[in-house]
Motif scaffolding. Sequence first.
Motif, PDB file in Angstrom:
ATOM      1  N   THR A  68       0.828  -1.209   0.000  1.00 19.40           N
ATOM      2  CA  THR A  68       0.000   0.000   0.000  1.00 19.40           C
ATOM      3  C   THR A  68       0.865   1.262   0.000  1.00 19.40           C
ATOM      4  OG1 THR A  68      -1.480  -1.296   1.371  1.00 19.40           O
ATOM      5  CG2 THR A  68      -2.033   1.011   1.087  1.00 19.40           C
ATOM      6  N   LEU A  69       1.964   1.232   0.743  1.00 13.64           N
ATOM      7  CA  LEU A  69       2.815   2.425   0.845  1.00 13.64           C
ATOM      8  C   LEU A  69       4.222   2.133   0.315  1.00 13.64           C
ATOM      9  CD1 LEU A  69       1.877   3.472   4.515  1.00 13.64           C
ATOM     10  CD2 LEU A  69       0.787   4.233   2.411  1.00 13.64           C
ATOM     11  N   PRO A  70       4.353   1.735  -0.951  1.00 13.83           N
ATOM     12  CA  PRO A  70       5.677   1.297  -1.407  1.00 13.83           C
ATOM     13  C   PRO A  70       6.732   2.406  -1.347  1.00 13.83           C
ATOM     14  CG  PRO A  70       4.165   1.520  -3.258  1.00 13.83           C
ATOM     15  CD  PRO A  70       3.355   1.686  -2.023  1.00 13.83           C
ATOM     16  N   MET A  71       6.366   3.613  -1.722  1.00 13.12           N
ATOM     17  CA  MET A  71       7.377   4.682  -1.752  1.00 13.12           C
ATOM     18  C   MET A  71       7.724   5.144  -0.346  1.00 13.12           C
ATOM     19  SD  MET A  71       6.406   6.843  -5.142  1.00 13.12           S
ATOM     20  CE  MET A  71       4.783   7.346  -4.652  1.00 13.12           C
ATOM     21  N   THR A  72       6.718   5.203   0.512  1.00 12.92           N
ATOM     22  CA  THR A  72       6.962   5.610   1.896  1.00 12.92           C
ATOM     23  C   THR A  72       7.921   4.636   2.565  1.00 12.92           C
ATOM     24  OG1 THR A  72       4.635   6.192   1.854  1.00 12.92           O
ATOM     25  CG2 THR A  72       5.765   6.386   3.965  1.00 12.92           C
ATOM     26  N   VAL A  73       7.666   3.323   2.360  1.00 16.78           N
ATOM     27  CA  VAL A  73       8.526   2.309   2.948  1.00 16.78           C
ATOM     28  C   VAL A  73       9.958   2.501   2.462  1.00 16.78           C
ATOM     29  CG1 VAL A  73       9.036  -0.164   2.882  1.00 16.78           C
ATOM     30  CG2 VAL A  73       6.707   0.611   3.338  1.00 16.78           C
ATOM     31  N   GLU A  74      10.085   2.818   1.168  1.00 20.68           N
ATOM     32  CA  GLU A  74      11.397   3.041   0.570  1.00 20.68           C
ATOM     33  C   GLU A  74      12.093   4.234   1.245  1.00 20.68           C
ATOM     34  OE1 GLU A  74      12.551   1.046  -1.857  1.00 20.68           O
ATOM     35  OE2 GLU A  74      14.455   2.133  -1.735  1.00 20.68           O
ATOM     36  N   GLU A  75      11.336   5.323   1.410  1.00 23.32           N
ATOM     37  CA  GLU A  75      11.920   6.530   2.009  1.00 23.32           C
ATOM     38  C   GLU A  75      12.255   6.310   3.481  1.00 23.32           C
ATOM     39  OE1 GLU A  75      12.890   9.296   0.764  1.00 23.32           O
ATOM     40  OE2 GLU A  75      12.198   8.980  -1.311  1.00 23.32           O
ATOM     41  N   LEU A  76      11.475   5.449   4.144  1.00 23.00           N
ATOM     42  CA  LEU A  76      11.685   5.251   5.590  1.00 23.00           C
ATOM     43  C   LEU A  76      12.889   4.371   5.872  1.00 23.00           C
ATOM     44  CD1 LEU A  76       8.138   4.667   7.136  1.00 23.00           C
ATOM     45  CD2 LEU A  76       9.756   6.461   7.737  1.00 23.00           C
ATOM     46  N   ARG A  77      13.413   3.748   4.822  1.00 23.93           N
ATOM     47  CA  ARG A  77      14.487   2.777   5.041  1.00 23.93           C
ATOM     48  C   ARG A  77      15.655   3.391   5.818  1.00 23.93           C
ATOM     49  NH1 ARG A  77      15.514  -0.689   0.097  1.00 23.93           N
ATOM     50  NH2 ARG A  77      13.574  -1.533   0.911  1.00 23.93           N
ATOM     51  N   ASP A  78      15.971   4.656   5.491  1.00 18.57           N
ATOM     52  CA  ASP A  78      17.135   5.274   6.153  1.00 18.57           C
ATOM     53  C   ASP A  78      16.746   6.133   7.344  1.00 18.57           C
ATOM     54  OD1 ASP A  78      18.798   4.107   4.289  1.00 18.57           O
ATOM     55  OD2 ASP A  78      18.421   5.735   2.847  1.00 18.57           O
ATOM     56  N   TRP A  79      15.482   6.107   7.690  1.00 14.53           N
ATOM     57  CA  TRP A  79      15.026   6.919   8.824  1.00 14.53           C
ATOM     58  C   TRP A  79      15.559   6.318  10.119  1.00 14.53           C
ATOM     59  CZ3 TRP A  79      10.462   5.864  12.177  1.00 14.53           C
ATOM     60  CH2 TRP A  79      10.188   6.936  13.039  1.00 14.53           C
ATOM     61  N   ASP A  80      16.122   7.185  11.004  1.00 17.65           N
ATOM     62  CA  ASP A  80      16.757   6.629  12.203  1.00 17.65           C
ATOM     63  C   ASP A  80      15.785   6.447  13.360  1.00 17.65           C
ATOM     64  OD1 ASP A  80      16.279   9.174  12.861  1.00 17.65           O
ATOM     65  OD2 ASP A  80      18.367   9.743  13.263  1.00 17.65           O
ATOM     66  N   GLU A  87      10.373  15.895   5.160  1.00 22.85           N
ATOM     67  CA  GLU A  87       9.430  16.200   4.087  1.00 22.85           C
ATOM     68  C   GLU A  87       9.389  15.121   3.006  1.00 22.85           C
ATOM     69  OE1 GLU A  87       7.196  18.401   3.671  1.00 22.85           O
ATOM     70  OE2 GLU A  87       6.825  18.348   1.514  1.00 22.85           O
ATOM     71  N   GLN A  88      10.576  14.574   2.656  1.00 22.98           N
ATOM     72  CA  GLN A  88      10.632  13.560   1.597  1.00 22.98           C
ATOM     73  C   GLN A  88       9.681  12.398   1.891  1.00 22.98           C
ATOM     74  OE1 GLN A  88      11.921  13.461  -1.381  1.00 22.98           O
ATOM     75  NE2 GLN A  88      12.523  15.580  -1.008  1.00 22.98           N
ATOM     76  N   VAL A  89       9.699  11.947   3.151  1.00 21.47           N
ATOM     77  CA  VAL A  89       8.851  10.827   3.554  1.00 21.47           C
ATOM     78  C   VAL A  89       7.379  11.210   3.424  1.00 21.47           C
ATOM     79  CG1 VAL A  89       8.215   9.315   5.466  1.00 21.47           C
ATOM     80  CG2 VAL A  89      10.612   9.930   5.100  1.00 21.47           C
ATOM     81  N   PHE A  90       7.058  12.427   3.854  1.00 19.93           N
ATOM     82  CA  PHE A  90       5.658  12.851   3.790  1.00 19.93           C
ATOM     83  C   PHE A  90       5.193  12.973   2.352  1.00 19.93           C
ATOM     84  CE2 PHE A  90       6.232  13.827   8.237  1.00 19.93           C
ATOM     85  CZ  PHE A  90       4.998  13.493   8.757  1.00 19.93           C
ATOM     86  N   ARG A  91       6.113  13.412   1.454  1.00 24.62           N
ATOM     87  CA  ARG A  91       5.732  13.495   0.040  1.00 24.62           C
ATOM     88  C   ARG A  91       5.411  12.095  -0.503  1.00 24.62           C
ATOM     89  NH1 ARG A  91       9.657  18.147  -2.615  1.00 24.62           N
ATOM     90  NH2 ARG A  91       8.726  19.848  -1.410  1.00 24.62           N
ATOM     91  N   ALA A  92       6.301  11.145  -0.188  1.00 24.30           N
ATOM     92  CA  ALA A  92       6.049   9.770  -0.627  1.00 24.30           C
ATOM     93  C   ALA A  92       4.712   9.281  -0.063  1.00 24.30           C
ATOM     94  CB  ALA A  92       7.173   8.856  -0.168  1.00 24.30           C
ATOM     95  N   LEU A  93       4.486   9.588   1.233  1.00 29.00           N
ATOM     96  CA  LEU A  93       3.243   9.172   1.879  1.00 29.00           C
ATOM     97  C   LEU A  93       2.037   9.762   1.151  1.00 29.00           C
ATOM     98  CD1 LEU A  93       1.814   7.829   4.320  1.00 29.00           C
ATOM     99  CD2 LEU A  93       1.990  10.024   5.484  1.00 29.00           C
TER     100      LEU A  93
END
Lengths: 555, 367
Positions: A68-80, A87-93
């Motif tokens: 459901t959230l493929p891009m968000t998951v991708e962006e969250l990969r490097d989230w600590d 913002e990048q994560v929210f845009r993907a979301l």
Amino acid sequence: MSDTTQTGPVLAADGTPLKRSLRRALRAQKMRALALIAPLLIFVLVAFIAPIADMLFRSVENQIVGNTLPMTVEELRDWDGTEVPDEQVFRALFFDLFLAAEAKEHTKLGSRLNYEQSGISSLFRTSGRDVGDIGEVFQDALTEIDPAFDEARFWYDMMSGGAEAEGNERLLSNQIGRLEVLEATNFSGDVDFVPGAAISDILPNTARAYAVFAAFTHFVDEDVVAEEEPWEAVYAALAIDLEDPATRAALAGYDGPGADVLRRAADAPLPPVDMKAAFIDSNKDWQRVGFWKVIKTYSPPYTTGYFLNAVDMEKTAEGIALRSADQRIYGILFQRTMFMSLMITFSCILLGYPVAWIMANLPARKANLLMILVLLPFWTSLLVRTSAWKVMLQQQGVINDTLVWLGLVANESRLVMINNQFGTIVAMTHILLPFMILPMYSVMQTIPPSYLRAAKSLGATNWTAFWRVYFPQSVPGIGAGSILVFILAIGYYITPEIVGGTTGTFISNRIAYHISTSLNWGLAAALGSILLAVVLILYWAYDKIVGIDNVKLGG
Amino acid sequence: MADTGNNDAFVAFERVQKSYDGETLVVKDLNLTMPKGEFLTMLGPSGSGKTTCLMMLAGFETATHGEIKLDGVSINNIPPHKRGIGMVFQNYALFPHMTIAENLSFPLEVRKIGRSDREAKVRRALEMVEMGGFGGRRPAQLSGGQQQRVALARALVFEPELVLMDEPLGALDKQLREKMQFEITHLAHELGITTVYVTHDQTEALTMSDRVAVFNDGKIQQIAPPDELYESPQNSFVAQFIGENNTMEGTVKEIKDGLAVVQLDDGGLIDAKPVNVEKAGDRTLISIRPERVEFNCDRLRPGAHTLKAEVAEFIYMGDIFRTRLKVAGRDDFIIKTRNAPDQRRLQPGEQIEIGWLPEDCRALDAP
Ligand SMILES: Nc1ncnc2c1ncn2[C@@H]1O[C@H](COP(=O)(O)OP(=O)(O)O)[C@@H](O)[C@H]1O
Ligand SMILES: [Mg+2]
């Protein structure tokens, strides 16, 4: 022997090696046997093996977040995981959630994540409603700059880059694939739109957003792409693309359809894109780091989360930990299930052994009559039998009435025998008793009476003869009956549901709850898998201690 | 048959009756005494009540009527485990979940015999039946013959004075059975044990016993040492049940000088020794053993009875020849001759003369 000198393989009469002709002869037999059992084999595979495999799979399967959230998951990969994502994560979301909302899949994801963290469900519901409004800001601004942005045809021409333009097929098929995963179907056929290669280089976000819009319009809505005004998400994507100074530079040299309009839009002042603020505005829970952690934790396609939950544990930032005491229920339930199943098995042995013994030692005709009595309960509905116990055991029931009438119990202190463990044990012992008696009986039947006579002739008293000679030989029957009763008891559902109340329910009642009420099938599957594992371990332990060869269901 | 009132009887059945269903008597008025140390066999067709008698003696069935005494004391009300009678069952009844040594040690344990004593006795008993090295095995790991020996050892290990065996060799093949027959009699006599042995195999009964009690229809038909039983059967049942037998039916014409003159049904007249015919006019069954019939009639002493016969079939059986003859209108008359170097082999169709001594020809009751 005459052929001691022959060293090669033994030959059949026609000269082929004996082994081969034997194999050939046996193969026909085997095929015939296989054909005979094939219907059963297929039935077992479909009706037994497949559901178990499916259950085991469901207990670890967790593809919904990634799907459901493929891009968000991708962006969250490097989230600590220390503060609210950027913002990048929210845009993907935004883009993920927009598509999910269009496909009406976002609430399912919300329910799934709600099992892990209550409150997430409403987060996805409100924001799924709001993504349209968030994008509309940019649609309004762009239409203000040029009314052409309101035209479906204009968008279609602009994004396809004109009739002769080179197409970016990869981008399209990627977006179709994403849609297929989300909708869990396969699409085939032509979308009637291919993003232009040049324009998708210049406006990557817009091209991607438009491509998925086009695929959705064609396959799901079954409309013509060129006649549909794009989603708000496409306008937002364009706004994001136009923010980038590189885009303006690239646009300068572009002359495809709509190039002028795009250049004008790039020069005009657009509202700044701040998805983070927009989402937090929609629901302030988006700034809770804990919620984001849950999303990140459950983003891989497979998870141990259901199993951890099933053993009263959870994943936290510090790793795996026990749930707080008031949230632990499954450990107690498992313990109770085991304990009560043992009690039931034990009472079945105590009550069943004498009956089986009498049956094995009566002449055939009387034994048959007794056998019918033992089997009689099978001819009555399980529900009726269980309900009968309710009538018997309740506080105004037959037993209490009798005790009061006899004066053994005072009227105001009638015994509580139902809707607790006692009631469940009594009713289930009654229901499972035949499963104990039958294997015991069939084993006892094979013990010749001469053993007891031999023991007595050797000087043993009745008791010694029974205990040292008869009983050890009847143990395989007890073993078989116990395994049968215990395994049946551990997964029993109807009886504890009816007479168990709150203290006499089994783990299976909880599983049923998760399947039919809370719809948390993953947890139900994990609980079921643990139950299966417990049974297998017990079976293995029994084999080690007693030896499964010693289990006899019959002569 | 009735030998009651014997004071030094070790085992005594006195007017014992048994019925299982209250309708038919399975054992009818059994009287039997056995002196100490005797080997007595109960022989009879299946269903004749042998096992029932044994079970009453062992205490597993109660006599419907009458008394059973052991060493002069009535044991009717003593439970089986206090009777101290050793027993060997037809299927051996070795406890499958115990080793051989544990099986043997069982009767000693229940008698509270100390451990070292127990071990010594078990070892001695196993050695006695030549099973010394098998103490650690399970019954299922032994052959039928070995199980049989162990069952015997177990019945003897607690040194009972009386041992009962119910068709103990029934499941063994012929050779092993013969070997065990010998070993059992040998052991019984060596240890001086009183033995009641049940079988339906007449050879077994004849070779093993001091005395044989022939059972039929719940009654003892004759009780006698083997040779007497074979040579002087007291009635037609015993004669036909034990050994091979040529029979001819007829009517007694007269009895004089200890000989009965019998008119055979086909018309011939022969002399026979009257056994249980009383007067002229009685129907009778004439019985002659095949090996007592001679076809070299000049070998017989004067006074022998002779008849004409035609050879119907000659059967070679190795140690003996068995010849079937047509005599006095029947074709099932058998004679047996030894396979000696000078023995003539009769040819089918040959006309010969056969004869026998009158005392070998017995006039019994007609069945
Ligand atoms: N337990 C029993 N109940 C009823 N009838 C029995 C029982 N045991 C034996 N009988 C009957 O008693 C008769 C004698 O049996 P049994 O003593 O076993 O004979 P045997 O050992 O000579 O073959 C048979 O007709 C048999 O059917
Ligand atoms: Mg018998």
